[in-house]
Design a protein around this motif. Structure first.
Motif, PDB file in Angstrom:
ATOM      1  N   MET A   1       0.837  -1.191   0.000  1.00 49.09           N
ATOM      2  CA  MET A   1       0.000   0.000   0.000  1.00 49.09           C
ATOM      3  C   MET A   1       0.873   1.242   0.000  1.00 49.09           C
ATOM      4  O   MET A   1       1.841   1.330   0.742  1.00 49.09           O
ATOM      5  CB  MET A   1      -0.907  -0.016   1.229  1.00 49.09           C
ATOM      6  CG  MET A   1      -1.809   1.196   1.298  1.00 49.09           C
ATOM      7  SD  MET A   1      -2.973   1.119   2.652  1.00 49.09           S
ATOM      8  CE  MET A   1      -2.024   1.902   3.937  1.00 49.09           C
ATOM      9  N   ALA A   2       0.503   2.218  -0.807  1.00 50.95           N
ATOM     10  CA  ALA A   2       1.287   3.442  -0.962  1.00 50.95           C
ATOM     11  C   ALA A   2       1.406   4.235   0.334  1.00 50.95           C
ATOM     12  O   ALA A   2       2.401   4.917   0.551  1.00 50.95           O
ATOM     13  CB  ALA A   2       0.661   4.313  -2.045  1.00 50.95           C
ATOM     14  N   PHE A   3       0.421   4.118   1.200  1.00 53.29           N
ATOM     15  CA  PHE A   3       0.425   4.914   2.426  1.00 53.29           C
ATOM     16  C   PHE A   3       0.903   4.148   3.655  1.00 53.29           C
ATOM     17  O   PHE A   3       0.740   4.610   4.772  1.00 53.29           O
ATOM     18  CB  PHE A   3      -0.962   5.508   2.677  1.00 53.29           C
ATOM     19  CG  PHE A   3      -1.289   6.619   1.731  1.00 53.29           C
ATOM     20  CD1 PHE A   3      -0.854   7.902   1.978  1.00 53.29           C
ATOM     21  CD2 PHE A   3      -2.002   6.384   0.572  1.00 53.29           C
ATOM     22  CE1 PHE A   3      -1.127   8.937   1.100  1.00 53.29           C
ATOM     23  CE2 PHE A   3      -2.287   7.398  -0.315  1.00 53.29           C
ATOM     24  CZ  PHE A   3      -1.844   8.678  -0.052  1.00 53.29           C
TER      25      PHE A   3
ATOM     26  N   LYS B   1       4.083  13.943   2.150  1.00 52.17           N
ATOM     27  CA  LYS B   1       4.311  12.604   1.582  1.00 52.17           C
ATOM     28  C   LYS B   1       3.067  12.144   0.826  1.00 52.17           C
ATOM     29  O   LYS B   1       3.171  11.573  -0.265  1.00 52.17           O
ATOM     30  CB  LYS B   1       4.628  11.595   2.695  1.00 52.17           C
ATOM     31  CG  LYS B   1       6.009  11.729   3.280  1.00 52.17           C
ATOM     32  CD  LYS B   1       6.196  10.721   4.409  1.00 52.17           C
ATOM     33  CE  LYS B   1       7.418  11.050   5.236  1.00 52.17           C
ATOM     34  NZ  LYS B   1       7.487  10.292   6.482  1.00 52.17           N
TER      35      LYS B   1
ATOM     36  N   ASN C   1      -5.183   5.618  -5.013  1.00 55.27           N
ATOM     37  CA  ASN C   1      -3.895   5.793  -4.342  1.00 55.27           C
ATOM     38  C   ASN C   1      -3.895   5.096  -2.980  1.00 55.27           C
ATOM     39  O   ASN C   1      -2.841   4.746  -2.461  1.00 55.27           O
ATOM     40  CB  ASN C   1      -3.588   7.283  -4.129  1.00 55.27           C
ATOM     41  CG  ASN C   1      -3.273   7.989  -5.410  1.00 55.27           C
ATOM     42  OD1 ASN C   1      -2.252   7.729  -6.030  1.00 55.27           O
ATOM     43  ND2 ASN C   1      -4.155   8.875  -5.834  1.00 55.27           N
TER      44      ASN C   1
ATOM     45  N   GLN D   1       0.745  11.890  -9.226  1.00 55.28           N
ATOM     46  CA  GLN D   1       1.276  10.772 -10.006  1.00 55.28           C
ATOM     47  C   GLN D   1       2.319  11.175 -11.041  1.00 55.28           C
ATOM     48  O   GLN D   1       3.292  10.473 -11.244  1.00 55.28           O
ATOM     49  CB  GLN D   1       0.127  10.044 -10.716  1.00 55.28           C
ATOM     50  CG  GLN D   1      -0.872   9.401  -9.775  1.00 55.28           C
ATOM     51  CD  GLN D   1      -0.414   8.070  -9.234  1.00 55.28           C
ATOM     52  OE1 GLN D   1       0.072   7.241  -9.970  1.00 55.28           O
ATOM     53  NE2 GLN D   1      -0.560   7.882  -7.944  1.00 55.28           N
TER      54      GLN D   1
ATOM     55  N   ILE E   1       2.514  11.206  -3.276  1.00 57.01           N
ATOM     56  CA  ILE E   1       1.947   9.946  -3.764  1.00 57.01           C
ATOM     57  C   ILE E   1       0.803  10.230  -4.749  1.00 57.01           C
ATOM     58  O   ILE E   1       0.708   9.611  -5.810  1.00 57.01           O
ATOM     59  CB  ILE E   1       1.448   9.080  -2.588  1.00 57.01           C
ATOM     60  CG1 ILE E   1       2.645   8.601  -1.756  1.00 57.01           C
ATOM     61  CG2 ILE E   1       0.615   7.895  -3.085  1.00 57.01           C
ATOM     62  CD1 ILE E   1       2.272   8.031  -0.397  1.00 57.01           C
TER      63      ILE E   1
END
Length: 109
Positions: free
Chosen positions: A1-3, A46, A70, A53, A50
């Protein structure tokens, strides 16, 4: 996961569940539910990086439309109406996109 490391998986899942149906996305509720509203300025930066893009320094309309993706692959795209409201809420200088400072203000609103 991006976060990962910024937001908890459980909070993100709850936030996504709260807007899974078309027309139900509310950025203020989403930012509170996922925990981003309470994050530090660094964590918000941050998150902006993300979501930006194409790394243009701005979040444009096409990136906003895919905003939820996202947070989790396969999440729905925002409707045109939701995207428009989201963009209008964040674009305080009227240039048609959301900059990092505008995004920070939007998250904390």
């Amino acid at each position: 996961m991006a976060f990962a490391g910024v937001l908890s998986d459980a909070d993100v899942a709850a936030a996504l569940d709260g807007c899974k149906d078309a027309g139900t996305f509310d950025h203020k509720k989403f930012f509170k539910a996922c925990g981003m509203a309470g994050k530090s300025a660094d964590d918000v930066k941050k998150a902006f990086a993300i979501i930006d893009q194409d790394k243009s320094g701005f979040i444009e309309e096409d990136e906003l439309k895919l905003f939820l993706q996202n947070f989790k692959a396969g999440a729905r795209a925002l409707t045109d109406a939701e995207t428009s409201v989201f963009l209008k809420a964040g674009d305080t200088d009227g240039d048609g996109k959301i900059g990092a400072d505008e995004f920070a203000s939007l998250v904390k609103a």
